[in-house]
Design a protein around this motif. Structure first.
Motif, short mmCIF file in Angstrom:
data_model
loop_
_atom_site.label_atom_id
_atom_site.label_comp_id
_atom_site.label_asym_id
_atom_site.label_seq_id
_atom_site.Cartn_x
_atom_site.Cartn_y
_atom_site.Cartn_z
N THR A 237 -3.06 -3.12 -2.11
CA THR A 237 -1.86 -2.51 -1.83
C THR A 237 -1.16 -1.59 -2.98
O THR A 237 -1.83 -1.47 -3.93
N SER A 238 -0.06 -1.11 -2.59
CA SER A 238 0.58 -0.31 -3.83
C SER A 238 2.06 -0.43 -3.67
O SER A 238 2.60 -0.96 -2.62
N PRO A 239 2.71 0.30 -4.62
CA PRO A 239 4.36 0.02 -4.55
C PRO A 239 4.85 0.97 -3.27
O PRO A 239 5.56 0.43 -2.42
N GLU A 240 4.22 2.32 -3.18
CA GLU A 240 4.89 3.20 -2.25
C GLU A 240 3.80 3.85 -1.27
O GLU A 240 2.63 3.88 -1.92
N GLU A 241 4.22 4.64 -0.25
CA GLU A 241 3.07 5.25 0.31
C GLU A 241 2.61 6.62 -0.38
O GLU A 241 3.25 7.07 -1.49
N GLY A 242 1.42 7.18 -0.27
CA GLY A 242 0.74 8.32 -0.97
C GLY A 242 0.43 7.73 -2.35
O GLY A 242 -0.13 8.89 -3.15
N ASP A 243 0.20 6.65 -2.74
CA ASP A 243 -0.35 6.10 -4.05
C ASP A 243 -1.92 6.28 -3.90
O ASP A 243 -2.60 6.34 -4.96
N GLY A 244 -2.46 6.38 -3.02
CA GLY A 244 -4.04 6.43 -2.66
C GLY A 244 -4.79 4.97 -2.53
O GLY A 244 -5.85 4.56 -2.80
N LEU B 113 -1.73 1.75 -8.61
CA LEU B 113 -0.63 2.41 -9.22
C LEU B 113 -0.92 4.02 -9.43
O LEU B 113 -1.92 4.15 -9.94
N ASN B 114 -0.17 4.92 -9.07
CA ASN B 114 -0.28 6.18 -9.31
C ASN B 114 0.19 6.80 -10.34
O ASN B 114 1.37 7.16 -10.59
N LYS C 231 9.27 0.82 -10.42
CA LYS C 231 8.71 0.50 -9.02
C LYS C 231 7.54 -0.42 -9.25
O LYS C 231 7.27 -1.43 -8.29
N ALA C 232 6.73 -0.12 -10.29
CA ALA C 232 5.34 -0.91 -10.60
C ALA C 232 5.98 -2.40 -10.93
O ALA C 232 5.39 -3.34 -10.26
N LEU C 233 6.99 -2.66 -11.81
CA LEU C 233 7.38 -3.90 -12.00
C LEU C 233 8.02 -4.74 -10.73
O LEU C 233 7.87 -5.77 -10.53
N GLU C 234 8.90 -3.77 -9.71
CA GLU C 234 9.32 -4.47 -8.61
C GLU C 234 8.26 -4.89 -7.68
O GLU C 234 8.37 -6.04 -7.08
N ALA C 235 7.22 -4.02 -7.68
CA ALA C 235 6.14 -4.33 -6.61
C ALA C 235 5.53 -5.42 -7.33
O ALA C 235 5.28 -6.61 -6.44
N LYS C 236 5.18 -5.81 -8.44
CA LYS C 236 4.55 -6.98 -9.14
C LYS C 236 5.39 -8.21 -8.80
O LYS C 236 4.70 -9.29 -8.50
#
Length: 225
Positions: free
Chosen positions: A56-63, A190-191, A199-204
């Motif tokens: 998964t990733s935090p947001e759309e478009g991260d790859g 992470l992109n 955003k990275a911390l929020e996702a984690k």
């Protein structure tokens, strides 16, 4: 008009090539990096077997879909039987990349319209099969948190060495958090240049709160400089 169509076709081909680089160009540096990540996933698990892996990733478009595909391909290249599952009911892409129909798929199995083995599609990658998302039906988070999903995963483990889930961005939908505690490991994509520290911390934190076993992160689109 014809020129526009040709340009769009070229763009689509580049996207597919990049998404399948580990298969189309296994000697490429990026393909080698995916194989290194594949090996590191097992090391990060500290000896535990990672049969079910969620990307998964935090947001759309991260790859994240590209990462999920190429990790699955690299696992199949090691001689493993791999099932790649599109769990992104809101924005599915795997059926486009593999040039197949979106349905029947995962939603067809979870809604008991079709048996698990009837929804599986072979891919051109030896040893790797695909389960598309299928058409969205109702509350996707509830579907992923259901007993039927647990049964599907148990059945998949009986037939495959690895199951790789391409999931929605964790900050965009509750779907991913409904599945993370059912998987052996979670990889966060992470992109570089796009994903902020916040955003990275929020996702984690969101994944950890849901009971995810985060075994690592992949930094995508990082410049060699």
């Amino acid at each position: 008009m014809r020129r526009l169509v040709r340009e769009r076709a070229k763009i689509a081909k580049r996207v597919v090539n990049r998404s399948l680089i580990a298969y189309l160009n296994p000697s490429h540096k990026i393909s080698e990096q995916y194989r290194t990540i594949r090996n590191n996933i097992q090391y990060a698990a500290e000896g535990a077997q990672v049969r079910t892996l969620l990307v998964t990733s935090p947001e759309e478009g991260d790859g994240k879909s590209t990462a999920a595909i190429n990790l699955a391909v690299s696992m199949a290249q090691r001689g493993e039987r791999v099932l790649l599952i599109d769990v992104n009911f809101r924005n599915p892409v795997l059926h486009k990349i593999f040039n197949t129909q979106i349905s029947p798929g995962l939603s067809s199995v979870l809604s008991q319209q079709l048996a698990f083995d009837e929804a599986i599609q072979e891919t051109e990658v030896e040893g790797m099969d695909l389960l598309t998302s299928g058409l969205s039906q109702g509350n996707s988070a509830d579907m992923l948190d259901s007993h039927r999903m647990k049964e599907l995963m148990e059945k998949a483990i009986q037939h495959y060495d690895r199951i790789v889930f391409d999931c929605p961005p964790v900050l965009s939908a509750p779907d991913t958090n409904a599945l993370v505690n059912k998987c052996d490991g979670v990889v966060l994509l992470l992109n570089c240049g796009k994903t902020t520290h916040g955003k990275a911390l929020e996702a984690k934190q969101s994944l950890s709160f849901a009971g995810a076993n985060i075994i690592g992160a992949i930094l995508n689109k990082k410049s060699v400089r």
